[in-house]
Design a protein around this motif. Structure first.
Motif, short mmCIF file in Angstrom:
data_model
loop_
_atom_site.label_atom_id
_atom_site.label_comp_id
_atom_site.label_asym_id
_atom_site.label_seq_id
_atom_site.Cartn_x
_atom_site.Cartn_y
_atom_site.Cartn_z
N TYR A 58 35.11 68.31 -52.08
CA TYR A 58 36.17 68.75 -51.17
C TYR A 58 37.50 68.10 -51.51
N ALA A 59 37.47 66.86 -51.95
CA ALA A 59 38.71 66.19 -52.36
C ALA A 59 39.34 66.92 -53.54
N LYS A 60 38.50 67.36 -54.49
CA LYS A 60 38.99 68.09 -55.66
C LYS A 60 39.56 69.45 -55.24
N ARG A 61 38.87 70.14 -54.33
CA ARG A 61 39.34 71.45 -53.88
C ARG A 61 40.67 71.33 -53.15
N ILE A 62 40.79 70.31 -52.31
CA ILE A 62 42.03 70.12 -51.55
C ILE A 62 43.18 69.76 -52.50
N LYS A 63 42.88 68.94 -53.50
CA LYS A 63 43.90 68.57 -54.48
C LYS A 63 44.39 69.80 -55.25
N LYS B 29 46.53 72.03 -52.92
CA LYS B 29 47.89 71.54 -52.67
C LYS B 29 48.78 71.66 -53.90
N ALA B 30 48.17 71.76 -55.07
CA ALA B 30 48.95 71.94 -56.29
C ALA B 30 49.25 73.41 -56.56
N SER B 31 48.67 74.30 -55.77
CA SER B 31 48.81 75.75 -56.02
C SER B 31 50.12 76.30 -55.46
N THR B 32 50.53 77.41 -56.01
CA THR B 32 51.72 78.11 -55.51
C THR B 32 51.49 78.62 -54.09
N TYR B 33 50.24 78.98 -53.80
CA TYR B 33 49.93 79.48 -52.46
C TYR B 33 50.32 78.44 -51.40
N TYR B 34 49.95 77.19 -51.64
CA TYR B 34 50.29 76.13 -50.68
C TYR B 34 51.79 75.87 -50.67
N GLN B 35 52.42 75.89 -51.85
CA GLN B 35 53.85 75.63 -51.93
C GLN B 35 54.65 76.66 -51.13
N ILE B 36 54.16 77.89 -51.10
CA ILE B 36 54.86 78.96 -50.37
C ILE B 36 54.51 78.93 -48.88
N THR B 37 53.22 78.85 -48.57
CA THR B 37 52.77 79.00 -47.17
C THR B 37 52.79 77.70 -46.38
N LYS B 38 52.62 76.55 -47.06
CA LYS B 38 52.51 75.23 -46.41
C LYS B 38 51.35 75.17 -45.42
N ALA B 39 50.40 76.06 -45.57
CA ALA B 39 49.25 76.11 -44.66
C ALA B 39 48.21 75.07 -45.07
N PRO B 40 47.70 74.24 -44.13
CA PRO B 40 46.67 73.24 -44.46
C PRO B 40 45.41 73.90 -45.01
N TYR B 41 44.72 73.20 -45.88
CA TYR B 41 43.54 73.75 -46.55
C TYR B 41 42.50 74.26 -45.56
N PHE B 42 42.12 73.41 -44.61
CA PHE B 42 41.04 73.80 -43.70
C PHE B 42 41.48 74.90 -42.73
N SER B 43 42.77 74.99 -42.47
CA SER B 43 43.28 76.10 -41.65
C SER B 43 43.10 77.42 -42.39
N VAL B 44 43.41 77.43 -43.69
CA VAL B 44 43.23 78.62 -44.51
C VAL B 44 41.75 78.93 -44.69
N TRP C 122 42.15 83.17 -46.46
CA TRP C 122 41.27 82.70 -47.54
C TRP C 122 41.13 83.77 -48.62
N GLY C 123 41.06 85.02 -48.22
CA GLY C 123 40.98 86.11 -49.18
C GLY C 123 42.23 86.19 -50.04
N GLU C 124 43.40 85.96 -49.42
CA GLU C 124 44.66 85.96 -50.17
C GLU C 124 44.67 84.83 -51.21
N TYR C 125 44.22 83.66 -50.78
CA TYR C 125 44.21 82.50 -51.68
C TYR C 125 43.27 82.74 -52.86
N LEU C 126 42.09 83.29 -52.58
CA LEU C 126 41.14 83.55 -53.66
C LEU C 126 41.68 84.60 -54.63
N THR C 127 42.38 85.60 -54.10
CA THR C 127 43.01 86.59 -54.97
C THR C 127 44.02 85.92 -55.90
N TYR C 128 44.82 85.04 -55.33
CA TYR C 128 45.80 84.30 -56.14
C TYR C 128 45.11 83.46 -57.22
#
Length: 358
Positions: free
Chosen positions: A35-40, A43-58, A65-71
């Motif tokens: 989980y630490a690796k997934r969260i890291k 947070k390095a992804s463009t999806y997080y940089q644009i949305t600022k949404a916390p990992y567990f919230s997504v 989650w479907g949007e993130y997986l598509t990205y």
């Protein structure tokens, strides 16, 4: 009660030492590391940089989650200069907004993705207003849900996106369903539209890239479009709530229009029965339906409409006798081959209704 708390307090040290046991400790460390690796990575992804949404919230939100997986499948195109935007609230001419799930701006054009993180079997065609999702309900039974045609949904997104950008830019519509669902009977004839499972999205985009020999946009064009659209990914909570409210209002208005049509037909049936009654073999074709570009159901989807009749019996009843309206096809006359709803008690009651009026 006091005795229970005492027992729990005594058990805490035992649980602590039990977790120190390698049998429990090693799996726990592995889970924490994963989980630490997934969260890291997240947070390095463009999806997080644009949305600022916390990992567990997504992770808890099926749509996000479907949007993130598509990205994640598409992120390799960033190496070629592509830029991504998510949840873009494009303003419409009437003051409302339309939301694009995933947008990829590249030298080969703009790719507009509509993400459907669904499961089950999916049925639908390009010109069918509603599509259907079939889910298992246990004991060999299934449960059916309908949803608005995602091709039409994305077509609307692209229409408003082109109007907002104000330039004639090549755009590609791609409907992405999750790997958990089966596209059982999906018919698409347009060459610029793709309806696929998520694990196919990278190869489909790569295939489109190969077909376009020369770049359609320069690097400066890509950056300019990105900068123009980026602010609309940072919409306020008010804009987002208003967007949802507008959707609900539009659905309510459409529902009211359908109800009004039914009431008008029933009123005419009572006041002017001679103008409503027609032979079953020659149903009328309403020009208003064609002017509104309401898609006609295909033969393959009529069975689906009949199933929906069970869910909405109030709109599929004969106003003369109260009997069910059943699907029929005109066999002769100028309207031979046209589909319509007719009273099940024909020929005693000859009431008919167009497919588009139900």
């Amino acid at each position: 009660m006091l005795e229970l708390f005492v027992q729990l307090f005594k058990a805490v040290p035992q649980l602590f030492f039990a977790l120190l046991n390698p049998i429990f400790l090693i799996p726990l460390i592995i889970v924490i590391f994963v989980y630490a690796k997934r969260i890291k990575d997240y947070k390095a992804s463009t999806y997080y940089q644009i949305t600022k949404a916390p990992y567990f919230s997504v992770r808890r939100d099926l749509g996000k989650w479907g949007e993130y997986l598509t990205y994640k499948y598409l992120k390799k195109f960033e190496n070629d200069g592509a830029k991504f935007l998510f949840n873009v609230y494009i303003p419409k001419e009437n003051g409302e907004t339309t939301e694009i799930d995933v947008l990829m701006i590249s030298k080969k054009g703009i790719f507009v993705f509509e993400s459907k993180n669904y499961s089950g079997w999916i049925f639908g065609s390009e010109n069918q207003k509603n599509w259907y999702q079939t889910l298992p309900a246990g004991r060999g039974k299934s449960h059916k849900e309908h949803f608005y045609n995602p091709i039409m949904q994305n077509r609307s997104h692209i229409k408003h996106l082109k109007a907002f950008i104000g330039k004639e830019i090549s755009m590609h519509s791609i409907i992405v369903f999750s790997e958990r669902c089966t596209l059982k009977n999906v018919e698409v004839k347009s060459t610029d539209i793709s309806v696929i499972n998520r694990n196919e999205v990278a190869s489909v985009v790569a295939g489109i890239y190969k077909k376009i020999s020369e770049d359609l946009l320069t690097e400066v064009d890509v950056i300019d479009i990105y900068n123009k659209l980026y602010p609309y990914t940072q919409s306020s909570e008010y804009v987002k709530k208003q967007h949802i409210a507008n959707i609900k209002n539009n659905l309510t208005e459409k529902s009211n229009v359908v109800t009004e049509k039914v009431n008008v037909v029933q009123q005419k049936e009572c006041e002017e029965p001679q103008m409503i009654e027609k032979t079953v073999s020659e149903p009328s074709v309403e020009t208003s339906a064609e002017e509104e570009n309401i898609p006609k159901d295909t033969d393959e989807n009529v069975a689906e409409a009949v199933e929906m009749d069970k869910k909405e019996p109030h709109t599929h009843k004969c106003p003369r006798c109260g009997g069910n309206l059943v699907f029929r096809t005109a066999s002769r006359g100028v309207n031979a081959g046209n589909q319509f709803w007719g009273c099940e008690n024909f020929p005693k009651f000859r009431y008919i209704r167009n497919m588009n009026d139900v």
